[in-house]
Design a protein around this motif. Structure first.
Motif, mmCIF file in Angstrom:
data_model
loop_
_atom_site.group_PDB
_atom_site.id
_atom_site.type_symbol
_atom_site.label_atom_id
_atom_site.label_comp_id
_atom_site.label_asym_id
_atom_site.label_seq_id
_atom_site.Cartn_x
_atom_site.Cartn_y
_atom_site.Cartn_z
ATOM 1 N N ARG A 189 0.847 -1.192 0.000
ATOM 2 C CA ARG A 189 0.000 0.000 0.000
ATOM 3 C C ARG A 189 0.880 1.238 0.000
ATOM 4 N NH1 ARG A 189 0.011 2.329 4.937
ATOM 5 N NH2 ARG A 189 0.713 1.100 6.724
ATOM 6 N N PHE A 190 0.258 2.352 -0.367
ATOM 7 C CA PHE A 190 0.983 3.617 -0.419
ATOM 8 C C PHE A 190 1.057 4.198 0.991
ATOM 9 C CE2 PHE A 190 2.258 7.742 -1.987
ATOM 10 C CZ PHE A 190 2.900 7.421 -3.186
ATOM 11 N N PRO A 191 2.150 4.902 1.335
ATOM 12 C CA PRO A 191 2.256 5.507 2.675
ATOM 13 C C PRO A 191 1.065 6.403 2.993
ATOM 14 C CG PRO A 191 4.328 5.687 1.506
ATOM 15 C CD PRO A 191 3.337 5.158 0.523
ATOM 16 N N CYS A 192 0.583 6.310 4.210
ATOM 17 C CA CYS A 192 -0.537 7.140 4.674
ATOM 18 C C CYS A 192 0.012 8.220 5.584
ATOM 19 C CB CYS A 192 -1.571 6.292 5.413
ATOM 20 S SG CYS A 192 -2.326 5.012 4.403
ATOM 21 N N LEU A 193 0.342 9.353 4.997
ATOM 22 C CA LEU A 193 0.934 10.459 5.759
ATOM 23 C C LEU A 193 -0.038 11.622 5.777
ATOM 24 C CD1 LEU A 193 4.547 10.272 4.331
ATOM 25 C CD2 LEU A 193 3.833 9.559 6.600
ATOM 26 N N SER A 194 -0.199 12.221 6.923
ATOM 27 C CA SER A 194 -1.104 13.364 7.044
ATOM 28 C C SER A 194 -0.445 14.600 6.488
ATOM 29 C CB SER A 194 -1.464 13.604 8.512
ATOM 30 O OG SER A 194 -0.303 13.828 9.275
#
Length: 505
Positions: free
Chosen positions: A500-505
């Motif tokens: 999955r793609f990084p989940c960064l705020s």
């Protein structure tokens, strides 16, 4: 009374004779400056060889290099738009130009018609103590603390754009060109790193439109008339500088409140406010360099220096990693031991320093395909380039950093990142040949920032994507836009290689 046509017919032989005389004088002046140096013996009046330069820059400069090399002199000549030019292939002679930027020798111009485009009061054109003082003021913008702040901003923008690439309908099976995508990513990165929150909404949209006007005009002939690309570019530069000056003023207001810096202009304003305070305490007038208008102009210089050069390096990184799978494998192995995209964390400044092989790849990309292949200067006075040849005043001189990159280094024609590793240290042994960031008083102050950006992109791009170039005849040939890029704009097929793609705020 004779008609105008009759008068013109009678005068035509005299007009033609006068024009022929002027052409003859122009040709004689060119040959007088050229002397026995390699170069064309006959040139078109005024235009010279400008048409061949605009039509095919790669072939034009290749021919200049061939003449310079075959003669053994290390330089050659030509004539463009009424200007005599000297192309320098020799590393030693290029250093001679770089190290003699001063009023009575060479003036850096950055672009053959740069003063018209950028304006006279530009960082590029400063010399002597004024230039030294300004570089001293710029230095705090590239401290380890500042670079660490930029590293976080860079990664957020890189990840944002990489996600849009893989989410594109074209990804997965259809090849698509990366050049404009990388250019847009770099423009947003520069905006965020340099002026952060101070450029938003309509200002940002207008900024992007104006920068595109500027970019297009860079490669056009200097026709400063309404409707021409060069005029549009010149006017766009004025608007861009004004916008950046407003950003500088807003930052100055914020830094007066004692807030922490979040972008480059904040670090600049912190130091500027201290300088203003010292001047006021001693009853002196603050330096002109502390004004928001001047700083806006210098911010544009940074943008120009970083934007297209960085785009070039990103494209060549993808191109060269695709054609050297053993290098790509080593990069992925090193990055995987330090950072995982599935960790939802950014790469820290310390982790970035640990990516030594990836940095060696970045440095080799820049050596192998120096983004700005030529760095134009103008001879302010007659200058003795060698014992037998003096460059005439007014000559546009083109030291070739690209040519220097293929001199000295071991098997210089081979893409070999190991040359920059500790066990070989070719970056130290052949330091004088590594001119991608310039040399002398105008050497690039932001080179560490530029290297960091390329390393971050390589680390994230190779960790997140499997990619394959769409190979076609001549796809890896050099195109000038205005820095160099692969002729096919680096067409690739992308697919996500992690879960999955990084989940960064």
């Amino acid at each position: 009374m004779e008609s105008l046509v009759t008068v013109f017919v009678r005068l035509l032989p005299y007009i033609l004779s006068f024009a022929t005389f002027l052409i003859f004088i122009e040709q004689i002046n060119y040959l007088k400056k050229k002397r026995s140096v390699p170069g064309p013996n006959l040139v078109l009046p005024f235009f010279g060889n400008a048409i061949s330069l605009v039509r095919d820059p790669t072939s034009f400069w290749d021919l200049q290099s061939t003449m310079a090399k075959s003669s053994g002199l290390g330089f050659s000549t030509n004539y463009i738009i009424g200007r005599f030019i000297v192309f320098i292939r020799s590393t030693e002679l290029s250093h001679k130009v770089f190290n003699n930027v001063r009023p009575d020798a060479f003036h850096l111009v950055g672009h053959p018609f740069g003063k018209k485009l950028f304006g006279e009061h530009n960082l590029i054109y400063m010399m002597g103590q004024e230039h030294k003082d300004l570089r001293r003021r710029i230095a705090p913008n590239f401290t380890p603390k500042a670079l660490s702040t930029y590293t976080e901003l860079q990664q957020h923008i890189i990840l944002k754009h990489l996600k849009s690439w893989v989410d594109s309908p074209d990804s997965g099976s259809n090849p698509f060109p990366l050049r404009l995508l990388c250019r847009d990513m770099n423009l947003e990165t520069s905006q965020n790193v340099f002026v952060g929150p101070y450029l938003s909404g309509e200002s940002r949209k207008r900024f992007e439109i104006d920068y595109n006007f500027f970019n297009v005009g860079l490669m056009k002939l200097p026709v400063d008339l309404p409707g021409f690309a060069f005029r549009n570019a010149r006017l766009a530069v004025s608007r861009l500088v004004k916008t950046l000056a407003v950003c500088a003023e807003d930052s100055k207001t914020k830094m007066k409140l004692g807030e922490e810096p979040t972008c480059l202009v904040d670090f600049w304003m912190q130091d500027t406010l201290r300088e203003i305070a010292v001047s006021e305490d001693s009853g002196e007038k603050p330096s002109p360099h502390t004004s928001s208008t001047e700083i806006g102009g210098h911010l544009f210089d940074f943008l120009f220096a970083s934007q297209d050069a960085s785009t070039s390096s990103l494209l060549w990184a993808v191109t060269l990693l695709d054609s050297h799978p053993e290098v790509l494998s080593r990069v992925r192995e090193e990055v995987a031991g330090i950072w995982s995209p599935e960790s939802d964390k950014l790469i820290t400044a310390e982790e970035l320093r640990q990516m030594r092989y990836t940095e060696a790849v970045a440095r080799e990309v820049i050596r192998y395909r120096a983004p700005a292949t030529l760095v134009p200067h103008i001879a302010g006075e007659d200058f003795p380039l060698t014992e037998t040849y003096t460059i005439p005043k007014g000559t546009i001189v083109f030291p070739s950093v690209y040519e220097s990159s293929f001199q000295g280094f071991i098997e210089a024609d081979r893409f070999d990142p190991d040359r920059f590793m500790e066990h070989r240290q070719e970056d130290r042994v052949y330091k004088k040949n590594y001119l991608a960031f310039g040399a002398g008083p105008h050497q690039c102050v932001g080179q560490r920032y530029a290297i960091n950006h390329l390393v971050l992109f390589i680390a994230m791009f190779t960790s997140l994507f499997d990619f394959k170039r769409e190979r076609s005849d001549g796809c890896d040939e050099i195109a000038y836009v205005p820095t160099i890029c692969p002729r096919d704009d680096c067409k690739v097929v992308l697919s996500l290689r992690c879960r999955r793609f990084p989940c960064l705020s």
